[in-house]
Scaffold this active site. Structure first.
Site, mmCIF file in Angstrom:
data_model
loop_
_atom_site.group_PDB
_atom_site.id
_atom_site.type_symbol
_atom_site.label_atom_id
_atom_site.label_comp_id
_atom_site.label_asym_id
_atom_site.label_seq_id
_atom_site.Cartn_x
_atom_site.Cartn_y
_atom_site.Cartn_z
ATOM 1 N N HIS A 1 0.880 -1.163 0.000
ATOM 2 C CA HIS A 1 0.000 0.000 0.000
ATOM 3 C C HIS A 1 0.921 1.218 0.000
ATOM 4 O O HIS A 1 1.622 1.465 0.986
ATOM 5 C CB HIS A 1 -0.917 -0.007 1.225
ATOM 6 C CG HIS A 1 -1.924 -1.127 1.183
ATOM 7 N ND1 HIS A 1 -2.352 -1.783 2.298
ATOM 8 C CD2 HIS A 1 -2.568 -1.690 0.124
ATOM 9 C CE1 HIS A 1 -3.233 -2.715 1.936
ATOM 10 N NE2 HIS A 1 -3.382 -2.673 0.627
ATOM 11 N N GLU B 1 1.430 3.683 2.895
ATOM 12 C CA GLU B 1 1.891 3.199 4.188
ATOM 13 C C GLU B 1 3.418 3.237 4.151
ATOM 14 O O GLU B 1 4.093 2.251 3.877
ATOM 15 C CB GLU B 1 1.288 1.817 4.464
ATOM 16 C CG GLU B 1 -0.220 1.952 4.662
ATOM 17 C CD GLU B 1 -1.011 0.653 4.585
ATOM 18 O OE1 GLU B 1 -0.433 -0.429 4.762
ATOM 19 O OE2 GLU B 1 -2.232 0.741 4.353
ATOM 20 N N GLU C 1 1.507 -4.452 10.986
ATOM 21 C CA GLU C 1 1.000 -3.080 10.969
ATOM 22 C C GLU C 1 1.901 -2.301 11.911
ATOM 23 O O GLU C 1 1.870 -2.483 13.124
ATOM 24 C CB GLU C 1 -0.454 -3.041 11.449
ATOM 25 C CG GLU C 1 -1.416 -3.843 10.574
ATOM 26 C CD GLU C 1 -1.723 -3.188 9.239
ATOM 27 O OE1 GLU C 1 -1.336 -2.026 9.033
ATOM 28 O OE2 GLU C 1 -2.354 -3.849 8.390
ATOM 29 N N HIS D 1 3.049 -3.144 6.639
ATOM 30 C CA HIS D 1 1.970 -2.183 6.396
ATOM 31 C C HIS D 1 1.984 -1.115 7.485
ATOM 32 O O HIS D 1 2.891 -1.080 8.302
ATOM 33 C CB HIS D 1 0.619 -2.902 6.413
ATOM 34 C CG HIS D 1 0.363 -3.731 5.193
ATOM 35 N ND1 HIS D 1 -0.650 -3.464 4.309
ATOM 36 C CD2 HIS D 1 1.000 -4.813 4.710
ATOM 37 C CE1 HIS D 1 -0.625 -4.354 3.330
ATOM 38 N NE2 HIS D 1 0.359 -5.191 3.551
HETATM 39 ZN ZN LIG Z 1 -1.911 -1.817 4.346
#
Ligand SMILES: [Zn+2]
Length: 754
Positions: free
Chosen positions: A354, A357, A584, A492
């Site tokens: 992404h 990010e 994350e 991420h």
């Molecule tokens: Zn992501």
């Protein structure tokens, strides 16, 4: 991180499009205004190569200075506030790439001072107050840039601060705690799928004691700042005169006609240290790494510099190109770069799937610099890791998305801009969904154990040229097929949690714990990262948005969080030998550059210790007994683990396992299977479990015939012996049967009392 804001935009398509266009024009206009304003008021000197903003001209702006400002006027005259170099890559080889990058540089918004940290949570809830609140879930502590609401309206974790009253006396106040040179406000509407609320215009007030307030002036008039035109795009408001104070208030004046007074915000300010205005936070890290955001060209440059510094252990290669033609660069770090060494496992970090990010990208760039520097210094841990592991680092899987977010910068990119590929594809659901193929096959099969539990092939529709598969995904898939990766993590941002497969739930449940056959090891992997990340491991940390992952020790099964069919984690596990988790990394997807040193420190140990987990379980080489050659594609089955792995081209294999005793069976086509018991200890060293397989005579015969060769004498003799043995066995069986029959007959006669 999942996405709510963009989904919302999609579901409210037509209306959103109108609003979005409005927002777009507003941002574009504002960006220009901002630049002029900064130039005008700060009178900055600017050249093509660099922009240096000097504070010494502040006092020349003809406005009433605040008390604090008067206090600091003398100091201000000599101190440089901020220096921002816009670097241009002079050694460009590719014209297309050059055009792309310089455009990015020009459009990048210049912010004078870093954010106080409403978004990064550096600012505590106790530092934010408000005139009133609609309810506790919309309290001042929710007035943070990019904060996301829960799915239900009116819950404890709603998507903004909202005032109780719809009048011009409402305010959100931030206590910076220290004397701060405030330079700007970033404003954003409320995150909600149920209602639309945002503030059109606002005033800013400043105070040293939170009792007496001074409204920000624009010349002789109170400054009116332009706020939002939609609920998601952040808009920067630059203070006409940067002002020193401790407290700042955002005072909404007008708002979306059908909405109410709701906002999310970030405050920009430089802390005043004695007589110095510093735009830099405390250094945060002692490692001498390049802590800033690197656009495409800067990233290339940095990677090149690492190979220059450590030519013996590094190599750059590309695995393909993005839609717009940006290369997907990989840094390889190993004691013998460029080749697979027998028995040495291969590791990968993938960041920036992404594009917005952005922290993962910088951490991976930090990591390559760190490994190079520490290896040269002789850091034993790093030397061992680099010697025993082949490490591959892909800092940017979606460079097109990143460049889009980079144009806006860390505070203005919002929550979704740059997430998708150039074609609008979410790369984390763009891999083939092999889970459902396997589950369907299992459901149809009479004998479930006959269904393959690994190396699930890609469905035909997916491999077709016109399939909706992005070039980035294709590149990563062929990379995964080329290299025998054992372990990986997919970096991420936007939350603080480590999720492990499966990501896709059975039967399309939106949320359901969906464990793999290696659940115990995946939970271990996730825990290794989560328990060493300094922020996740802090029991007193505040929730990022609305979900509390701390109750699960900051790890979660992907399916239990939210289902994602076609995720990279699931694909990696189902199609290759490689175990992969998603990390994350931080609440803030795109932290300000000043946060990067501390984020490196937060993640440094986790990034290292996670890589070391590749040396757990068992490994070895599967060989042919006669030729001693490695056997590729041998299936390694571990009892009670319904997921096999396969040997690589040279016959070497790696089977990640928790400590314990295992019965391992290795099977390869044309060979007799072989079984061994292998013990895995607690220490992070793989147990060597080699296998030697014997070819079946049938296979030997087949091979000999295929080659058109004469069947060798010894082989014929062997076959003859085998045949004789079989014949002997058969005759013995017959003889025995006859003997048993005779005995029975005798006994029967005896019984009849003859
Ligand atoms: Zn992501």
């Amino acid at each position: 991180m999942q996405l709510t804001e963009r989904n919302m935009g999609k579901s409210l398509c037509t209306l959103a499009a109108v609003i979005f266009l409005g927002g777009f024009f507003n941002v574009a206009q504002l960006t220009d205004d901002t630049t002029t304003e900064v130039h005008l008021l700060l009178n900055s000197t600017s050249t093509a190569a660099s922009v240096t903003v000097q504070l010494q001209h502040h006092s020349t702006a003809k406005t009433t200075p605040t008390a604090a400002q008067k206090l600091h006027t003398t100091a201000v005259t000599t101190k440089k506030l901020h220096r921002k170099n816009i670097s241009r890559d002079s050694e460009e080889e590719n014209n297309g790439e050059k055009k792309h990058a310089s455009k990015t540089d020009e459009k990048k918004t210049q912010l004078d001072c870093p954010p106080l940290g409403l978004e990064s949570l550096r600012v505590d809830d106790s530092q934010i107050r408000a005139s009133s609140s609609q309810r506790s879930g919309l309290g001042p502590h929710r007035g943070r840039l990019n904060i996301q609401s829960g799915i239900s309206d009116g819950d404890l974790y709603d998507g903004a601060w909202c005032a109780e009253y719809k009048d011009q006396n409402q305010w959100l106040e931030v206590d910076a705690i220290y004397l701060t040179l405030f330079t700007g406000v970033v404003l954003q509407g409320k995150n909600s799928i149920w209602s639309w609320d945002w503030v059109h215009t606002y005033k800013v007030q400043l105070s040293n004691d939170s009792v007496t307030w001074k409204t920000c002036m624009n010349g002789t008039e109170e400054a009116i700042f332009e706020g939002n035109q939609n609920a998601w795009s952040p808009v920067l408001g630059v203070l006409p005169v940067p002002t020193v104070a401790r407290f700042i208030r955002i005072n909404p004046q007008t708002w979306y006609i059908n909405g109410t007074v709701c906002l999310r915000a970030e405050i920009l300010g430089c802390r005043v240290h004695g007589d110095i205005y510093s735009s830099e936070q405390d250094l945060g890290s002692k490692d001498p790494l390049d802590f800033r955001h690197h656009n495409y060209n800067e990233m290339r440059k940095l990677m090149k510099s690492v190979t220059k510094e450590c030519p013996d252990i590094t190599r750059i290669y590309t695995i393909g190109k993005s839609y717009t033609g940006l290369k997907l660069y990989v840094m390889e770090i190993s004691d013998n770069p460029g080749k697979h060494e027998l028995g040495e496992p291969e590791f990968r970090y993938v960041a920036g799937m992404h594009g917005n990010e952005a922290l993962g990208r910088e951490l991976v760039l930090n990591l390559m610099q760190y490994l190079c520097k520490e290896y040269k210094k002789g850091n034993q841990r790093v030397v061992r890791l680099v010697t025993d592991t082949r490490i591959h680092l892909l800092p940017s899987m979606n460079p097109d998305g990143y460049e889009e977010a980079y144009k806006k910068g860390s505070e203005l990119a919002g929550w979704a801009e740059g997430r998708y590929s150039f074609e609008g594809i979410d790369l984390n659901s763009n891999f083939p969904d092999l889970n459902n193929i396997m589950w369907d096959a299992e459901e149809m099969a009479i004998d479930k154990s006959k269904v393959s539990n690994h190396y699930i092939p890609m469905p035909e529709y997916y491999t077709q040229e016109d399939a909706m598969v992005s070039p980035e995904t294709r590149a990563v898939i062929s990379w995964m097929e080329d290299i025998p990766f054992v372990l990986s993590a997919n970096l991420h941002g936007g939350e603080l949690v480590v999720s492990y497969p499966f990501d896709c739930t059975v039967g399309w449940a939106p949320q359901e714990d969906t464990p793999t056959a290696d659940n115990a090891f995946f939970r271990w992997l996730a825990t290794v990262y989560a328990s060493t990340n300094l922020v996740m491991a802090n029991p007193n940390r505040r929730l990022c948005h609305h979900e509390d992952f701390q109750v699960h020790n900051n790890i979660i099964n992907g399916g239990a969080w939210h289902t994602v069919p076609g995720s990279m984690n699931d694909f990696s596990y189902m199609h290759t030998n490689c175990f992969e988790v998603t990390v994350e990394l931080s609440c803030d997807k795109y932290p300000h550059a000043s946060e990067l040193p501390i984020e490196w420190e937060n993640n440094k140990e986790s990034l290292l210790v996670y890589m070391e987990q590749i040396h757990r379980g068992i490994k070895g080489v599967v060989r042919d007994k006669m030729t001693k050659q490695g056997i590729s594609d041998a299936v390694i089955k571990v009892e009670d683990h319904d997921h096999d792995i396969r040997s690589a081209v040279d016959g070497d294999y790696w089977r990640l396992l928790n400590p314990g005793d295992y019965k391992v069976v290795v099977w390869a086509e044309g060979y007799f299977p072989s079984m061994r018991r292998c013990h895995v200890g607690m220490q992070p060293r793989a147990t060597i479990c080699d296998f030697t397989l014997t070819k079946t005579p049938l296979q030997r015969l087949k091979e000999i015939r295929a080659k058109g060769l004469k069947i060798p004498q010894d082989f014929l003799q062997l076959r003859l012996r085998a045949l004789r043995l079989r014949k002997l066995r058969a005759t013995t069986k017959v003889l025995n049967q006859r003997r048993v029959g005779q005995r029975t007959l005798r006994e029967e006669r005896k019984a009849r009392g003859a």
